[in-house]
Design a protein around this motif. Structure first.
Motif, PDB file in Angstrom:
ATOM      1  N   VAL A 287     -10.330  11.802   1.299  1.00 24.31           N
ATOM      2  CA  VAL A 287      -9.704  10.545   1.719  1.00 24.31           C
ATOM      3  C   VAL A 287     -10.419  10.026   2.972  1.00 24.31           C
ATOM      4  N   ASP A 288     -10.741   8.759   3.001  1.00 27.92           N
ATOM      5  CA  ASP A 288     -11.381   8.171   4.184  1.00 27.92           C
ATOM      6  C   ASP A 288     -10.454   8.293   5.387  1.00 27.92           C
TER       7      ASP A 288
ATOM      8  N   GLN B   2       0.841  -1.188   0.000  1.00 26.56           N
ATOM      9  CA  GLN B   2       0.000   0.000   0.000  1.00 26.56           C
ATOM     10  C   GLN B   2       0.881   1.245   0.000  1.00 26.56           C
TER      11      GLN B   2
ATOM     12  N   SER C 269      -3.455   5.548  -3.697  1.00 27.10           N
ATOM     13  CA  SER C 269      -2.649   5.898  -2.524  1.00 27.10           C
ATOM     14  C   SER C 269      -3.513   6.365  -1.364  1.00 27.10           C
ATOM     15  N   TRP C 270      -3.092   5.975  -0.152  1.00 25.87           N
ATOM     16  CA  TRP C 270      -3.649   6.593   1.047  1.00 25.87           C
ATOM     17  C   TRP C 270      -2.957   7.937   1.225  1.00 25.87           C
TER      18      TRP C 270
ATOM     19  N   SER D 177      -8.334   7.113  12.061  1.00 25.90           N
ATOM     20  CA  SER D 177      -7.072   7.261  11.328  1.00 25.90           C
ATOM     21  C   SER D 177      -5.964   6.508  12.037  1.00 25.90           C
TER      22      SER D 177
ATOM     23  N   HIS E 140      -4.248   9.723  -5.043  1.00 28.59           N
ATOM     24  CA  HIS E 140      -5.405   9.044  -4.434  1.00 28.59           C
ATOM     25  C   HIS E 140      -6.179   8.250  -5.492  1.00 28.59           C
TER      26      HIS E 140
ATOM     27  N   ALA F 187       1.174   5.374   0.526  1.00 26.00           N
ATOM     28  CA  ALA F 187       0.484   6.486   1.170  1.00 26.00           C
ATOM     29  C   ALA F 187       1.180   7.765   0.725  1.00 26.00           C
TER      30      ALA F 187
ATOM     31  N   ASN G 137      -9.826   6.320   7.767  1.00 24.82           N
ATOM     32  CA  ASN G 137      -9.015   5.148   8.084  1.00 24.82           C
ATOM     33  C   ASN G 137      -7.921   4.891   7.043  1.00 24.82           C
ATOM     34  N   LYS G 138      -7.850   5.807   6.068  1.00 27.01           N
ATOM     35  CA  LYS G 138      -6.761   5.710   5.096  1.00 27.01           C
ATOM     36  C   LYS G 138      -5.813   6.895   5.216  1.00 27.01           C
TER      37      LYS G 138
END
Lengths: 450, 348, 79
Positions: free
Chosen positions: A117-118, A77, A99-100, A142, A95, A79, A120-121
């Motif tokens: 962006v969520d 993943q 990408s987080w 987060s 994004h 970010a 939790n991401k």
């Protein structure tokens, strides 16, 4: 008949040194187009200087990095490191690619949320997170990366007020054989502090330890340092499982990958010496795969690389203001962008290319910016064709850090445009006006002149 | 036997008081009984004497410095190769090797063969990594450490005693007797070759050197040890003599075998009074004194060309002991028009 | 403006001063200007010619021209 391009007449003394044609770092070709769009046209439409970002280049680089890691490791993943370039359009390209967000301040955190962006991401790093910031991050689910014990204790306290268990990781610093060792962020591995932090978190029972994070430095030219980092984090994870039977969701190896720029003081060019994504990926993933981590529960590998993903995509185009002779006889060229816009000129020997045709006769010149400030030097010594007033130049590989570290010193920041993959040009940040800056000021009544 | 016609491009034509290996390498190749070589000189600077030595070098071309990057170098070599059809290219400068190794696959596509160490071999023998190299191959190396800032000079006394050696990443080495001197050399060298600077323990003893050639499979194709008999004020060999030193030879073979060294190599060692060999430096190419090996019966430049061309090769088993080389200078006369031609067309 | 008699100028832009042993190289426009100076053309004539041939405005040309002539004088190529 069309008139020919005029080049300043120059004469140069010949000596032992290299031939003027193939000797030094002069580039063979002018850089007249970026993604097939004329640099000169963009400058006349959007003003000079101008930041130009290529969406195509971002996506291409991202795809390369993704391939390098995903072909070697099952769960990867990325970010996006906001501090590297947090223009919303740029963040959103990343994004959209999957990408987080990796942020290091509330300002960046809010930017990520506003970008859609969520929670939790979003990975929340950095030494300063206020209680208010932490509350919000916990609420949004987060990933909070704890930097020091004070933060850890604050978070344990805060956790009691929330229904959700805060999701946390700790940042670990360590000796990976590189210089300088970054030990001011996070908990040290070698002296046992990181293990202690892990134990405090597990014993508190208030926090959900989901990951381990490190960020070993910046512009790391030796990929093997990451192998050491990955194996040390894997060791921590293995001990954690042994003692608490607790599996981590992820290992975050941070960023610090070198871009293809050339650092000052290095002899060879960055394009020849900087490790490729494949080199970093090989070092990191081999180290994780060969560790004692449980093959059934391999943690996700998170990468926060910023510079190596965005540097190539950014260019700064500008205009020659004047030529000068310095008191010691050296030639100097003044351009209309300085270290205010090109902060990275302090670190790199930037590649600078004329945007129009030139003969192969070159001269050594010092390239200065327009600021009334002695340190405003773009290149101390660069081999360029004879440029004249009004000629254009392009600085390549400036996508990282310049659009976040630029300063508003004596002048305003110019337009930033993005060329999309269909070759449409979009202004993604307007040039500033006086009002944008002075509008924030106020003058006490008794000091007013009119 | 009819000699095979080949074209060999060679760098390092700076046959000055601190000579590059180009001209000695060329002499070796021209003396070959199996090759009839046409020599193409590749020069960085206009006054490299080799450019003007027309009896040794058939044609010379300017090439860009390694600092210009491999892209530009390749473009230039492509141009040269279109005219000259190069079979083998032998780079001779430490500072250019990295770029040529990176470019070697592209050169191969153009039909140009090289015989260079692998990037991994090249990297692990870097001066900064010598301690690790010693550990890996179980060879005594002097204590050394790279430094990146002036600040570190003041902390050297923790693990070094004076005198010590201050070395550049590629070239230059000075003996320093004090912090002040170290500082001076630090700036002198870093200004030229960048960082880091390597600080190395000063080992007392006799310096002995070996020139050798590895085939990349662990075999030593040839090796000749030499002791400098007289050095110039720049610390370079003025004269040297071949040595009958079997332990030095077996140490060389051990290094080549374990590292599977590919290409030319020069080992610089200090033999202490207890007959211990300390490896102080590994140069990843043939040295300027390689012609001594040719004179002693091992034509290593020719052997390198054979390896590059993929020809079968028998290792050299012996060399003549008691052979000396004496370096001398010689004034070459040429007309300014040659210089003009070179500076304008970048070829001569 | 007279070109130093001893100076040899070749059409490639290579200049050799046998009195000092120095040699120089010029870009095409510099070579062109020196050729015109050799033909005793006046500054006005030279500039008009260049304005005609090249895409350049008067002030940039004037400055480049002055700077070049200044350098030639400093190098003792013209006197």
């Amino acid at each position: 008949m069309k008139k020919l391009n005029f080049e300043r007449p120059i004469i140069k003394k010949l000596n032992v040194g290299p031939s003027h044609k193939f000797g030094l770092k002069t580039e063979f070709e002018p850089l007249t187009h970026i993604d097939e769009i004329s640099v000169k046209d963009m400058l006349s439409e959007y003003g000079s200087p101008l930041f130009i970002i290529s969406e195509k280049s971002i996506r291409k680089t991202y795809a390369e990095a993704k391939r390098a890691f995903e072909t070697r490791y099952p769960k990867v993943q990325f970010a996006w490191s906001y501090k590297t370039n947090y223009l919303n359009a740029v963040c959103n390209v990343f994004h959209k690619e999957g990408s987080w967000a990796e942020v290091v301040s509330r300002f960046e955190y809010d930017k990520a949320v506003d970008n859609g962006v969520d929670g939790n991401k979003i990975i929340f790093n950095g030494p300063e997170k206020t209680e208010d910031d932490l509350n919000l991050a916990v609420e949004n689910g987060s990933l909070i990366h704890i930097d020091h014990f004070d933060e850890l204790y604050t978070l344990i306290e805060i956790a009691q007020k929330h229904k959700k268990k805060p999701k946390v990781a700790i940042r670990v610093n360590m000796d990976t054989g590189i210089y300088p060792m970054w030990d001011r962020f996070g908990f040290n591995y070698e002296n046992g502090e990181a293990w202690e932090a892990v134990n405090r978190i597990m014993m508190s029972n208030k926090l959900d330890l989901v990951g381990l994070h490190t960020h070993i430095g910046t512009f790391i030219m030796t990929a093997s340092a990451y192998a050491i980092a990955a194996s040390k984090l894997a060791d921590l994870a293995v001990n954690l499982r042994r003692k608490y039977n607790h599996n981590l969701n992820y290992i975050d190896i941070g960023g610090g990958f070198a871009s293809r720029n050339t650092l000052k003081g290095s002899y060879l060019l960055g394009i020849d010496t900087s490790p490729a994504f494949d080199d970093y990926a090989e070092a990191i993933t081999t180290s994780l795969i060969n560790s004692q981590l449980d093959p059934e529960n391999m943690p996700m590998l998170i990468l926060e690389t910023g510079r190596a993903l965005i540097d190539d995509a950014g260019s700064l185009a500008g205009t020659v203001i004047a030529n000068k002779k310095l008191s010691d006889g050296r030639h100097a060229t003044i351009v209309n962008f300085g270290v205010n816009l090109l902060f990275t000129a302090f670190w790199y020997e930037h590649k600078i290319t004329p945007a129009q045709e030139f003969s192969q006769h070159s001269e050594t010149t010092s390239l200065f910016g327009p600021l009334c400030m002695n340190i405003d030097q773009i290149r101390e010594s660069i081999y360029l064709p004879a440029l004249k007033k009004g000629d254009n130049v392009v600085v390549s590989r400036i996508g990282a850090y310049n659009m976040t570290q630029w300063m508003q010193f004596i002048t305003l920041r110019p337009n930033v445009v993005m060329i999309d993959t269909k070759q449409n040009v979009h202004v993604i940040r307007q040039n500033e006006t006086n009002k944008d800056i002075t509008g924030l000021e106020s003058v006490p009544e008794h000091l007013k002149l009119k | 036997m009819k000699r095979k016609k080949i074209t060999v491009a060679v760098t390092g034509l700076n046959n000055i008081d601190n000579p590059g290996p180009g001209i000695p390498v060329i002499r070796g190749i021209l003396e070959s009984k199996i090759f009839d070589a046409r020599i193409i000189g590749l020069a960085y600077e206009s006054l490299e004497p080799g450019i003007y030595m027309h009896e040794l070098v058939n044609k010379s071309y300017h090439i860009p410095y390694p600092t210009a990057g491999s892209d530009i170098l390749l473009k230039r070599l492509e141009y040269i190769n279109d005219i000259e059809k190069i079979d083998v290219l032998i780079p001779n400068f430490d500072a250019e090797l990295y770029t040529f190794m990176k470019a070697s696959a592209d050169l191969e596509k153009m039909g140009i063969k090289t015989f260079l160490p692998t990037l991994a071999q090249f990297e692990e023998r870097q001066k900064t990594l010598l301690p690790m190299f010693g550990k890996k191959y179980k060879i005594i190396v002097p204590h050394s450490r790279p430094i990146f800032s002036e600040k570190e000079i003041y902390e050297l006394s923790r693990d070094f005693t004076y005198p010590l050696l201050v070395k550049g990443k590629y070239y230059d080495a000075y003996i320093s007797y004090s912090t002040e001197q170290t500082k001076m050399y630090y700036y002198k060298i870093s200004g030229k070759w960048g960082l880091p600077i390597i600080i190395q323990e000063f080992v007392e003893g006799t310096e002995v050197n070996v020139v050798a050639l590895g085939d990349g499979n662990g075999n030593t194709i040839g090796a000749v040890p030499m002791r400098k008999q007289y050095i110039t004020d720049k610390g370079k060999a003025w004269s040297g003599i071949t040595l009958d030193d079997s332990s030095l030879l077996s140490l060389t073979k051990k290094i080549i075998k374990k590292s599977k060294w590919k290409g030319g190599i020069e080992l610089e060692m200090i033999k202490t009074k207890d007959n211990e060999y300390h490896l102080i430096e590994i140069n990843p190419r043939l040295p300027a004194w390689v012609y001594l090996a040719v004179g002693a019966g091992q034509n290593l430049p020719e052997a390198l060309v054979k390896l590059a061309l993929g020809m079968k090769i028998e290792p050299y088993k012996k060399f003549l002991k008691g052979k000396l080389f004496l370096r001398y200078s010689y004034d070459l006369i040429c007309d300014i028009s040659e210089f003009e031609k070179l500076t304008h067309y970048a070829e001569l | 403006m007279i070109i130093n008699k001893k100076i040899a100028v070749s059409e490639t832009g290579f200049i050799f001063n046998p009195a000092t042993g120095d040699s120089y190289s010029m870009n095409p426009i510099a070579t062109e200007i020196l050729e015109m100076l050799k033909k005793d053309m006046s500054e006005e004539e030279i500039k008009n010619f260049l304005l005609e041939k090249y895409d350049v405005n008067k002030s940039v040309l004037q400055k480049s021209y002055d700077e070049f002539i200044d350098t030639l004088i400093k190098l003792n190529i013209i006197e």
